[in-house]
Design an enzyme around this catalytic site. Structure first.
Site, PDB file in Angstrom:
ATOM      1  N   ASP A  12      41.949  41.348  43.684  1.00 16.75           N
ATOM      2  CA  ASP A  12      42.810  40.356  43.055  1.00 16.75           C
ATOM      3  C   ASP A  12      42.076  38.761  43.817  1.00 16.75           C
ATOM      4  O   ASP A  12      42.164  38.717  45.060  1.00 16.75           O
ATOM      5  CB  ASP A  12      44.262  40.218  43.438  1.00 16.75           C
ATOM      6  CG  ASP A  12      45.233  39.303  43.086  1.00 16.75           C
ATOM      7  OD1 ASP A  12      46.313  39.306  42.859  1.00 16.75           O
ATOM      8  OD2 ASP A  12      44.699  38.095  42.914  1.00 16.75           O
ATOM      9  N   ASP A 106      41.839  37.036  36.767  1.00 19.69           N
ATOM     10  CA  ASP A 106      41.615  37.102  38.442  1.00 19.69           C
ATOM     11  C   ASP A 106      41.816  38.575  38.958  1.00 19.69           C
ATOM     12  O   ASP A 106      41.974  38.491  39.968  1.00 19.69           O
ATOM     13  CB  ASP A 106      42.335  35.985  38.660  1.00 19.69           C
ATOM     14  CG  ASP A 106      43.916  36.193  38.729  1.00 19.69           C
ATOM     15  OD1 ASP A 106      44.214  36.906  37.927  1.00 19.69           O
ATOM     16  OD2 ASP A 106      44.473  35.961  39.605  1.00 19.69           O
ATOM     17  N   GLU A 107      41.923  39.551  37.993  1.00 23.00           N
ATOM     18  CA  GLU A 107      42.361  40.890  38.492  1.00 23.00           C
ATOM     19  C   GLU A 107      41.615  42.031  37.845  1.00 23.00           C
ATOM     20  O   GLU A 107      41.400  41.895  36.870  1.00 23.00           O
ATOM     21  CB  GLU A 107      43.791  40.973  38.326  1.00 23.00           C
ATOM     22  CG  GLU A 107      44.651  40.970  39.439  1.00 23.00           C
ATOM     23  CD  GLU A 107      46.365  41.268  39.308  1.00 23.00           C
ATOM     24  OE1 GLU A 107      47.120  40.539  39.335  1.00 23.00           O
ATOM     25  OE2 GLU A 107      46.531  42.545  38.855  1.00 23.00           O
TER      26      GLU A 107
END
Length: 357
Positions: A12, A106-107
DNA sequence: TCTGGGGTCCTAGGACCC
DNA sequence: TCTGGGGTCCTAGGACCC
């Protein structure tokens, strides 16, 4: 992971959009920075950790953020730039680990199963991401996606936490069920009304009770989540099932006359993008949010998949006319779904035969 | 001064078919 | 006439996630 044949990591990126902006504007480092749109109804996309100390988080209305933190620096979101930086990050992950599931800009989940030293591999990934991009991330490692995800959330920013399912149960047993992704505010409230306030309590409930409260699927599912039982595997390929465009007006619109041109613009953008990617769908839907925030949807399924703006626009307009909202409208959207079905034709017996062979 | 935009999945009920 | 049961497709709403 000890005792489990499976091992996963969840990567993350820390305050991703803000961190990306800080690389372009290093003079803002250390200040409360907020990425948010500029309209009267904008919300915060990401807040720096300095801004979070003032109570400003993702989805906080920008107007409220200004009041909570008047000294915050507001930066307009630049999604095409974030997409580029995200691709950079994902390339690093892909170079390190064979099987990666991208969950958002973002992950991403990494499949570490079968590696001799999964934790060491995850640490190496973390170092590689920062070395290649200059961006920080937090990583959780566990025998399931769920444990990996919750572990990554528990130690951020710049975190690294590996847990077994047992350790997760012990560590989070007294915490709210809302800690689990998939258990949202509504479910937390329903649980609290029944006196269930912790993951330990939820995980200890008999299935029969959970079935009575939440139905025969959701009920037992909640119990499993609370015990950190999760069998989901990495899906390296995701097939998009629908695509939509929507807009919230700075000021509510009233009447079909005002709404129709907007619907046309949204349809145009949607169909252009669908066609560019060679996608088409059979179901056309509209979405209307009224001034009281209630949301109405209307849909129609066609016999043939389309990405034609005339066709989609015509159906969308008919749906809007049939709905004819009388209250002021704050949001209008259009969606094409059923993108993953067989190209073009409806499924007759011949198709079924062909597909079954 | 309320609450973005882009998605996924689930549920419930009705139509329709065998 | 007092009334199946299962399966699929479709619509509408809602919860949830990033």
């Amino acid at each position: 992971m000890r005792g489990s044949p499976y091992a996963y990591a969840l990567v993350d990126m820390d305050a991703f959009y803000v961190s990306v902006e800080l690389q372009r504007r290093p003079e803002l480092r250390g200040l409360p920075v907020v990425v948010a749109g500029s309209g009267p109804r904008a919300v915060v996309t990401t807040a720096s950790y300095e801004a979070r100390r003032f109570g400003v988080f993702s989805a906080t209305p920008a107007s409220r953020a200004r009041r909570l933190c008047p000294d915050a620096v507001f930066v307009a979101p630049d999604f095409s730039h974030y997409r580029e930086r995200s691709a950079e990050v994902m390339r690093v992950l892909g170079a390190q680990i064979e099987r990666v599931e991208v969950v958002g800009l973002d992950e991403a989940y990494l499949d570490l199963s079968g590696l001799e030293r999964p934790k060491a591999a995850a640490r190496q990934v973390k170092a590689a991401v920062t070395a290649a991009t200059g961006l920080g991330c937090s990583i959780g490692v566990g025998p399931s996606k769920l444990v990996a995800k919750v572990a990554s959330d528990a130690d951020k920013p710049n975190g690294f936490l590996a847990l077994t399912a047992d350790e997760a149960r012990r560590r989070f047993g007294e915490r709210s069920p809302g800690l689990i992704p998939g258990i949202g505010p509504k479910t937390v409230e329903r649980l609290e009304r029944r006196g269930v306030k912790t993951l330990g309590a939820l995980g200890g409930l008999p299935d029969a009770t959970l079935v009575e409260w939440f139905g025969d699927r959701l009920g037992p599912h909640l119990g499993r989540l609370a015990r950190f039982e999760d069998e989901r595997r990495i899906e390296t390929i995701r097939v998009r099932k629908s695509e939509s465009r929507e807009t919230t007006f700075d000021h509510d619109l009233r009447g079909l006359r005002a709404l129709e041109p907007v619907l046309g613009q949204l349809t145009g953008r949607l169909c252009e993008d669908l066609a560019r990617h060679g996608r088409a769908g059979r179901t056309v839907a509209i979405k209307v949010r009224l001034d009281d925030f209630s949301t109405l949807t209307r849909a129609r399924t066609l016999r043939v998949a389309t990405s034609d703006a005339q066709v989609v626009g015509g159906v969308a307009r008919e749906l809007l006319h049939a709905l004819d909202p009388t209250r002021p409208v704050r949001l209008l959207g259009v969606r094409v779904a059923g993108l993953d079905e067989v190209e073009g034709e409806p499924r007759g017996p011949a198709d079924q035969l062909r597909l079954s062979l």
